[in-house]
Design an enzyme around this catalytic site. Structure first.
Site, PDB file in Angstrom:
ATOM      1  N   GLY A 179       2.046 -62.396   9.234  1.00 28.81           N
ATOM      2  CA  GLY A 179       1.553 -63.589   8.548  1.00 28.81           C
ATOM      3  C   GLY A 179       2.704 -64.458   8.061  1.00 28.81           C
ATOM      4  O   GLY A 179       2.620 -65.690   8.089  1.00 28.81           O
ATOM      5  N   ASP A 211       1.183 -57.001  -2.781  1.00 31.22           N
ATOM      6  CA  ASP A 211       1.345 -56.072  -1.655  1.00 31.22           C
ATOM      7  C   ASP A 211       1.372 -54.614  -2.111  1.00 31.22           C
ATOM      8  O   ASP A 211       1.307 -53.701  -1.283  1.00 31.22           O
ATOM      9  CB  ASP A 211       2.638 -56.379  -0.890  1.00 31.22           C
ATOM     10  N   LYS A 217      11.422 -57.350   3.428  1.00 30.91           N
ATOM     11  CA  LYS A 217      10.788 -58.021   4.569  1.00 30.91           C
ATOM     12  C   LYS A 217      10.782 -59.537   4.372  1.00 30.91           C
ATOM     13  O   LYS A 217      11.167 -60.288   5.268  1.00 30.91           O
ATOM     14  CB  LYS A 217       9.358 -57.472   4.734  1.00 30.91           C
ATOM     15  N   LYS A 221      -5.433 -59.838   3.783  1.00 26.16           N
ATOM     16  CA  LYS A 221      -4.133 -59.277   4.159  1.00 26.16           C
ATOM     17  C   LYS A 221      -4.258 -58.638   5.557  1.00 26.16           C
ATOM     18  O   LYS A 221      -5.201 -58.921   6.283  1.00 26.16           O
ATOM     19  CB  LYS A 221      -3.666 -58.283   3.093  1.00 26.16           C
TER      20      LYS A 221
HETATM   21  C1  S3P Z   1       4.960 -63.058   1.603  1.00 22.05           C
HETATM   22  C2  S3P Z   1       4.042 -63.533   0.730  1.00 22.05           C
HETATM   23  C3  S3P Z   1       2.813 -62.814   0.365  1.00 22.05           C
HETATM   24  C4  S3P Z   1       2.874 -61.350   0.755  1.00 22.05           C
HETATM   25  C5  S3P Z   1       3.409 -61.167   2.144  1.00 22.05           C
HETATM   26  C6  S3P Z   1       4.796 -61.732   2.247  1.00 22.05           C
HETATM   27  C7  S3P Z   1       6.156 -63.870   1.911  1.00 22.05           C
HETATM   28  O1  S3P Z   1       1.715 -63.391   1.038  1.00 22.05           O
HETATM   29  O2  S3P Z   1       1.603 -60.763   0.634  1.00 22.05           O
HETATM   30  O3  S3P Z   1       3.436 -59.805   2.479  1.00 22.05           O
HETATM   31  O4  S3P Z   1       7.134 -63.335   2.480  1.00 22.05           O
HETATM   32  O5  S3P Z   1       6.168 -65.061   1.553  1.00 22.05           O
HETATM   33  P1  S3P Z   1       0.929 -64.659   0.443  1.00 22.05           P
HETATM   34  O6  S3P Z   1       1.853 -65.807   0.445  1.00 22.05           O
HETATM   35  O7  S3P Z   1      -0.218 -64.870   1.396  1.00 22.05           O
HETATM   36  O8  S3P Z   1       0.471 -64.257  -0.916  1.00 22.05           O
END
Ligand code: S3P
Length: 425
Positions: A91, A312, A19, A339
């Site tokens: 996010g 995650d 992802k 999250k």
């Molecule tokens: C991600 C970073 C992580 C992860 C999210 C994907 C990314 O979040 O939990 O599912 O693709 O950069 P955080 O940067 O908030 O730790």
């Protein structure tokens, strides 16, 4: 979604694309010159949100299942969106795209679903505002909806209080549009896909310890990217293979970047029988196949520097812990609260419903393994990782489990239940 106990798991499963890497391939391809060709793209709802945002800014993106062609507009070629940019549940889309939007010559509005409207955006607003960006939370609560009016940006060094790849990536992407070198230091190294992939597109990115530095105004050139399978999706099969008796499965094409592989280290420390096969490199990322056999597991402590490498996967690790002997303690993971759901609360509530012995803490949880686990009604809170973790827990539990809003798995793994069923035939 209803699931029950299975006798064993056997066979091979290929994991859909990562992802984090799929999002970045779309974003970096969109601001590069020429064609970017992406294979094994993750067709989950989150990554489709990223595609739709860049299409609204004038980028031509064609998708044929997991194959995507991006006709990049170049670093300065995005056009003003006529509509709100809808980030859905994502996010990563919200925080990374904000770094790009801050340096444009137009105003954009970002919004998404109910969950995204509660997730903290101050963590990106603070460094972007230090770079003189104009980014506002429309409701004044430091959450989406956000309005970003692009303007010339000032280069900074940012000492990030959180180990977050989304914050780091946001600042580095804004740094592409800044008036000098921009750097970010994080307390612990988070996933480094942005640094690796932006370099491949032609940016000058230097990583030293927990500091990443980027030069402004590079010429980015379209690339061919094969997205490795997502270790965060592999995690569910890994846990299933370990806890369901008489199982032997191969999980193919798993990305094992050391900034992401913490779950493998934890599962091995708990006594998991896991072998890495066919180690190779795919588009600059380490990949392997995993051979997993049912194992007798024991508790462990998960804390400190390993946390960002498995953040995650904690819902999946919690399931392992419930099926292990002894106590597992998870600390230093307060990020779980912000999250897709408050995962300390959602893991606790659902593990208790299945009969496990768990105590939530401020920054993690304590799970005393060995209590008999039974089927239950699980509230996923529309959090894809909660739904998939408890679907796996159900396979080794006594009786039937019902997962409310189980279709939220489409966020990151649309074929999840089918793949799980294939292994249990
Ligand atoms: C991600 C970073 C992580 C992860 C999210 C994907 C990314 O979040 O939990 O599912 O693709 O950069 P955080 O940067 O908030 O730790």
């Amino acid at each position: 979604m209803k699931l029950s106990n299975v006798k064993h798991l056997t066979g091979k499963v290929s994991i859909p694309g990562d992802k984090s890497i799929s999002h970045r391939a779309i974003m970096f391809g969109s601001i590069s010159n020429g064609l970017t060709e992406v294979s094994n793209f993750l067709e989950g709802a989150d990554c489709l949100s990223t595609i739709s945002c860049f299409q609204k800014m004038g980028v031509s993106i064609e998708r044929d299942n997991d194959h995507v062609l991006i006709h990049g507009n170049g670093l300065h070629g995005l056009t003003a969106p006529q509509d709100i940019l809808d980030v859905g549940n994502s996010g990563t889309t919200t925080r990374l795209i904000s770094g790009i939007l801050a340096g444009q010559s137009f105003t954009s509005h970002l919004n998404g679903d109910a969950s995204i409207q509660t997730r903290p955006m101050k963590r990106i607003m603070t460094p972007l505002q230090m770079m003189q960006a104009d980014i506002r939370s429309d409701k004044g609560n430091d959450c989406a909806p956000l309005t970003i009016t692009g303007r010339p940006l000032h280069a900074i060094h940012y000492d990030s209080p959180v180990a977050s790849a989304q914050v780091k990536s946001c600042v580095l992407l804004a740094g592409l549009y800044a008036d000098g070198q921009t750097s970010v230091t994080e307390p612990i190294l988070s996933r480094n896909h942005t640094e690796l992939m932006l370099s491949a597109f032609g940016a000058t990115v230097c990583s030293k310890g927990t500091t990443a530095t980027i030069d402004p105004d590079p010429v980015l050139t379209g690339q061919k990217i094969e997205v490795p399978g997502d270790i965060s999706s592999a995690a569910y099969f890994l846990v299933a293979g370990l806890i369901v008796p008489n199982s032997e499965i191969v999980i193919r094409n798993v990305g094992i970047n050391p900034t992401r592989d913490g779950i493998l280290r934890v599962a091995l420390a708990m006594g998991g029988d896991i072998t890495r096969l066919n180690e190779r490199t795919v588009s600059g990322e380490p990949v392997c196949d995993l051979l997993v056999r049912s194992s007798s597991l024991h508790g462990t402590t998960v804390e400190g520097e390993i946390i960002p490498t498995l953040i995650d996967e904690i819902p999946a690790i919690a399931i392992l812990a419930a099926y292990a002997d002894g106590t597992t303690t998870i600390r230093d993971a307060a990020e779980l609260k912000v999250k897709e759901s408050d995962r300390i609360q959602t893991i606790t509530e659902n593990l208790l419903a299945m009969g496990a012995d768990i105590t939530p803490t401020d920054d993690g949880m304590i799970i005393r393994g060995g209590a008999p686990i039974h089927g239950a009604t699980i509230n996923s809170y529309k959090d894809h990782r909660i739904a998939m973790s408890f679907a796996v827990a159900a396979l080794a539990a006594d009786g039937e489990t019902t997962i409310i809003d189980g279709d939220c798995v489409n966020i990151s793994y649309p074929g999840f239940y089918d793949d799980l069923a294939l292994l249990s035939r």
